[in-house]
Structures are given as structure tokens and as C-alpha cells.
Motif scaffolding. Structure first.
Motif, PDB file in Angstrom:
ATOM      1  N   LEU A  52      78.324  12.335  22.470  1.00 43.86           N
ATOM      2  CA  LEU A  52      78.234  13.747  22.869  1.00 43.86           C
ATOM      3  C   LEU A  52      76.787  14.141  23.150  1.00 43.86           C
ATOM      4  N   ALA A  53      75.877  13.634  22.300  1.00 44.11           N
ATOM      5  CA  ALA A  53      74.457  13.951  22.499  1.00 44.11           C
ATOM      6  C   ALA A  53      73.990  13.371  23.831  1.00 44.11           C
ATOM      7  N   LYS A  54      74.403  12.145  24.132  1.00 43.29           N
ATOM      8  CA  LYS A  54      73.990  11.511  25.405  1.00 43.29           C
ATOM      9  C   LYS A  54      74.491  12.319  26.597  1.00 43.29           C
ATOM     10  N   GLN A  55      75.754  12.769  26.513  1.00 44.60           N
ATOM     11  CA  GLN A  55      76.302  13.551  27.626  1.00 44.60           C
ATOM     12  C   GLN A  55      75.481  14.809  27.886  1.00 44.60           C
ATOM     13  N   SER A  56      74.962  15.396  26.810  1.00 43.65           N
ATOM     14  CA  SER A  56      74.240  16.665  26.944  1.00 43.65           C
ATOM     15  C   SER A  56      72.746  16.450  27.177  1.00 43.65           C
ATOM     16  N   GLY A  57      72.269  15.245  26.900  1.00 42.09           N
ATOM     17  CA  GLY A  57      70.835  14.976  27.014  1.00 42.09           C
ATOM     18  C   GLY A  57      70.069  15.264  25.740  1.00 42.09           C
ATOM     19  N   ALA A  58      70.768  15.738  24.688  1.00 40.35           N
ATOM     20  CA  ALA A  58      70.094  16.055  23.417  1.00 40.35           C
ATOM     21  C   ALA A  58      69.701  14.773  22.686  1.00 40.35           C
ATOM     22  N   ASN A  59      68.724  14.907  21.783  1.00 35.97           N
ATOM     23  CA  ASN A  59      68.291  13.765  20.961  1.00 35.97           C
ATOM     24  C   ASN A  59      68.838  13.887  19.550  1.00 35.97           C
ATOM     25  N   ILE A  60      69.119  12.746  18.932  1.00 32.59           N
ATOM     26  CA  ILE A  60      69.485  12.757  17.509  1.00 32.59           C
ATOM     27  C   ILE A  60      68.266  12.292  16.738  1.00 32.59           C
ATOM     28  N   VAL A  61      67.704  13.183  15.924  1.00 33.50           N
ATOM     29  CA  VAL A  61      66.447  12.836  15.233  1.00 33.50           C
ATOM     30  C   VAL A  61      66.697  12.292  13.825  1.00 33.50           C
ATOM     31  N   ALA A  62      67.879  12.521  13.273  1.00 31.92           N
ATOM     32  CA  ALA A  62      68.192  11.981  11.943  1.00 31.92           C
ATOM     33  C   ALA A  62      69.690  12.071  11.702  1.00 31.92           C
ATOM     34  N   GLU A 116      77.824  25.281  25.730  1.00 36.80           N
ATOM     35  CA  GLU A 116      76.977  26.437  25.403  1.00 36.80           C
ATOM     36  C   GLU A 116      76.031  26.143  24.241  1.00 36.80           C
ATOM     37  N   TYR A 117      76.464  25.273  23.335  1.00 42.77           N
ATOM     38  CA  TYR A 117      75.736  25.129  22.064  1.00 42.77           C
ATOM     39  C   TYR A 117      75.019  23.801  21.891  1.00 42.77           C
ATOM     40  N   ILE A 118      75.011  22.976  22.922  1.00 40.36           N
ATOM     41  CA  ILE A 118      74.294  21.708  22.813  1.00 40.36           C
ATOM     42  C   ILE A 118      73.575  21.487  24.145  1.00 40.36           C
ATOM     43  N   LYS A 119      72.259  21.492  24.063  1.00 36.79           N
ATOM     44  CA  LYS A 119      71.427  21.494  25.284  1.00 36.79           C
ATOM     45  C   LYS A 119      70.502  20.285  25.280  1.00 36.79           C
ATOM     46  N   ALA A 120      69.983  19.966  26.451  1.00 34.40           N
ATOM     47  CA  ALA A 120      69.144  18.770  26.611  1.00 34.40           C
ATOM     48  C   ALA A 120      67.882  18.817  25.745  1.00 34.40           C
ATOM     49  N   ASN A 121      67.405  20.011  25.428  1.00 35.92           N
ATOM     50  CA  ASN A 121      66.181  20.088  24.608  1.00 35.92           C
ATOM     51  C   ASN A 121      66.473  20.139  23.106  1.00 35.92           C
ATOM     52  N   ASP A 122      67.744  19.981  22.712  1.00 31.23           N
ATOM     53  CA  ASP A 122      68.074  20.014  21.281  1.00 31.23           C
ATOM     54  C   ASP A 122      67.680  18.709  20.584  1.00 31.23           C
ATOM     55  N   LYS A 123      67.210  18.884  19.347  1.00 33.91           N
ATOM     56  CA  LYS A 123      66.936  17.749  18.464  1.00 33.91           C
ATOM     57  C   LYS A 123      67.899  17.900  17.290  1.00 33.91           C
TER      58      LYS A 123
END
Ligand code: 5GP
Length: 189
Positions: free
Chosen positions: A138-148, A111-118
Motif C-alpha cells: 500500500l505504501a509503494k502504491q502511494s509513494g509513502a515511505n515506511i520508516v519503522a 485521502e489519508y496516505i500521501k507520497a510525502n508520508d513517513k
């Protein structure tokens, strides 16, 4: 950050096995004033990252993360070490805890981590990079990016920081410890 380095020198204790004890102001008793100042430093460094969310791992990451979230006006998501019954759909991964020398299953609700999250990952220590790699998973599974990624203290001799930077992650640490051998604390200038 001089203020943090001074506290490490005056109150930190170098324990056997390359562990720094900072229980008087970070890991047990917390200095909220110092925590806020460290969060201000992260908020300044990360202001152009276009982040949508702060992510951390319970428990020691929560205090710095929540101040960063407050200052950047972003939600703060903490990854859990146990999955509660209330969490139905989740991403999970495993992490090895450096200080407790055991494996944990980490869970975060879909619910709280989505593909468009940075995401900006905040944690107290960077050692071997196990917690950071679990967040990357976890970010990869959700499609989210880690920006820092922002750490209060990095122990450079444990190489997690080198590996993450080689992989291209935007890693910031407010104090870097180059050596803890012979119960001495060697801080980088
Ligand atoms: P890593 O996952 O990078 O191997 O280790 C970082 C995690 O282990 C942090 O979340 C922190 O809780 C813990 N940790 C690693 N090294 C130290 C240390 O020297 N002192 C303390 N207090 N915690 C540490």
C-alpha cells in the motif's frame, strides 16, 4: 520488555499450529495500562524517525497504534478489511490472515496516505510478515515511505521478521518467541 514477557509467561497459551493465545491482555480483553507502557517503549525507540503517521490494520493493531499516535502526536490510520461505501478512491491489496487462514482485501483511502508520508507500522504480532508486506504494498502504491515497524510480539520461527530485516526495514519487537512447539512458550532473553 520484561513486563510483557512476564505476562506472556503467566497468561499466554501455546496453541497447536504455532499460535500464541494472549486473549486475556491483548487480543480480546485488553490491559490498557500494559498497552500504554508498550506504546511508550515504541515512542521512545521511534522518536528520531521523523514519522508523519502511524499505520495499522484493523482490528488488533488499533489499540497499540492509537497509544503510539497519542504519545507521538501523530494521526493513526487503520487499514480496513472491508471497503465501506464512503471510501471512493482507495489503494487496495490482499493479505492472508494467519489466524483465520483466509484472504482479505485491505483498503485505505487515497485521502489519508500521501507520497510525502513517513509511516510507522504498528501491529500486535509479526509471524510470516503477510500483514507487513501488505502495508509495504500500500505504501509503494502511494509513494509513502515506511520508516519503522513495531510489533508487540514477534514469532521468530515464522521468519517474517528475518525477511523484513534483510530487506532493510527498521523492525522492532517488544517480545520475541523462539518456539511454541509441544505447547511450550520459549521466549528470547
Ligand atoms: P503475519 O501477517 O505476520 O503472518 O501475521 C500477523 C498477523 O496475524 C497479526 O496481525 C495477528 O493478528 C495474527 N497473528 C499471527 N500470529 C498470531 C498468534 O500467534 N497469535 C495471535 N493472537 N495472532 C496472531
Amino acid at each position: 520488555m520484561e513486563i510483557l514477557k512476564n505476562r506472556i509467561i503467566s497468561e499466554g497459551k501455546s496453541l497447536d499450529g504455532g499460535v500464541l493465545k494472549v486473549d486475556s491482555f491483548i487480543n480480546h480483553q485488553m490491559d490498557a495500562n500494559l498497552m500504554f507502557k508498550m506504546a511508550e517503549e515504541f515512542a521512545e525507540r521511534f522518536k528520531d524517525c521523523m514519522a508523519t503517521k502511524i499505520i495499522t490494520v484493523e482490528a488488533s493493531g488499533i489499540a497499540p497504534a492509537i497509544f503510539v499516535g497519542y504519545l507521538m502526536n501523530l494521526p493513526v490510520l487503520f487499514v480496513k478489511k472491508k471497503n465501506p461505501k464512503t471510501m471512493v478512491e482507495m489503494y487496495t491489496t490482499t493479505v492472508h490472515s494467519f489466524t483465520k487462514d483466509r484472504e482479505y482485501t485491505l483498503s485505505v483511502s487515497k485521502e489519508y496516505i500521501k507520497a510525502n508520508d513517513k509511516l510507522i507500522f504498528i501491529d500486535d504480532f509479526l509471524a510470516g510478515g503477510n500483514a507487513a508486506n501488505a502495508i509495504i504494498d500500500l505504501a509503494k502504491q502511494s509513494g509513502a515511505n515506511i520508516v519503522a515497524m513495531g510489533f508487540l510480539i514477534e514469532k521468530s520461527f515464522q521468519k517474517g521478521g528475518d525477511t523484513l530485516r534483510e530487506k532493510g526495514y527498521n523492525v522492532h519487537s517488544l517480545a520475541v518467541i523462539d518456539d511454541l512447539r509441544n505447547n511450550k512458550i520459549i521466549l528470547r532473553d
